[in-house]
Design a protein around this motif. Structure first.
Motif: not given
Length: 119
Positions: A59-68, A103-119
């Motif tokens: 998830l940290h790699i995806v924004p750099f791919a989008g910028i490229a 790509l950015f929306v999917a990354t945001g949704v996946a980050t939210a799912v991981l944050a919710d699962a961690a909590a």
């Protein structure tokens, strides 16, 4: 226009395109390595810190791919310049922006799912 100035733009487009391909492939491979092979095994991979770390890295790699990719679009459009068809330019730019936005929306949704699962 010098020869040196005209050679930088195609090289920049090539570098940006290859960089996008490598970064997005790396992110997708990391997610595939972290995801379980059995679709019924939904939550077990979230409890494993090693697998969760792979997904976070992806998830940290995806924004750099989008910028490229946006850099690639800009360089290609700059290279084609006034010879570019207006309809092609609109479709090319619109579809590229839509791809990066999804790509950015999917990354945001996946980050939210991981944050919710961690909590």
């Amino acid at each position: 226009m010098t020869v040196r100035g005209s050679l930088r733009t195609p090289r920049a487009a090539g570098i940006a395109g290859v960089l996008f391909a490598l970064l997005l492939t790396a992110a997708l491979v990391l997610v595939r390595l972290a995801a379980p092979a059995d679709p019924a095994d939904v939550g077990a991979w979230l409890a494993d810190p090693g697998r969760r770390h792979l997904v976070i890295l992806a998830l940290h790699i995806v924004p750099f791919a989008g910028i490229a990719f946006l850099w690639f679009i800009g360089v290609v459009r700059d290279r084609i310049g006034p010879r570019e068809d207006k309809f092609f330019a609109t479709v090319f730019l619109g579809s590229g922006l839509l791809l990066v936005a999804m790509l950015f929306v999917a990354t945001g949704v996946a980050t939210a799912v991981l944050a919710d699962a961690a909590a």
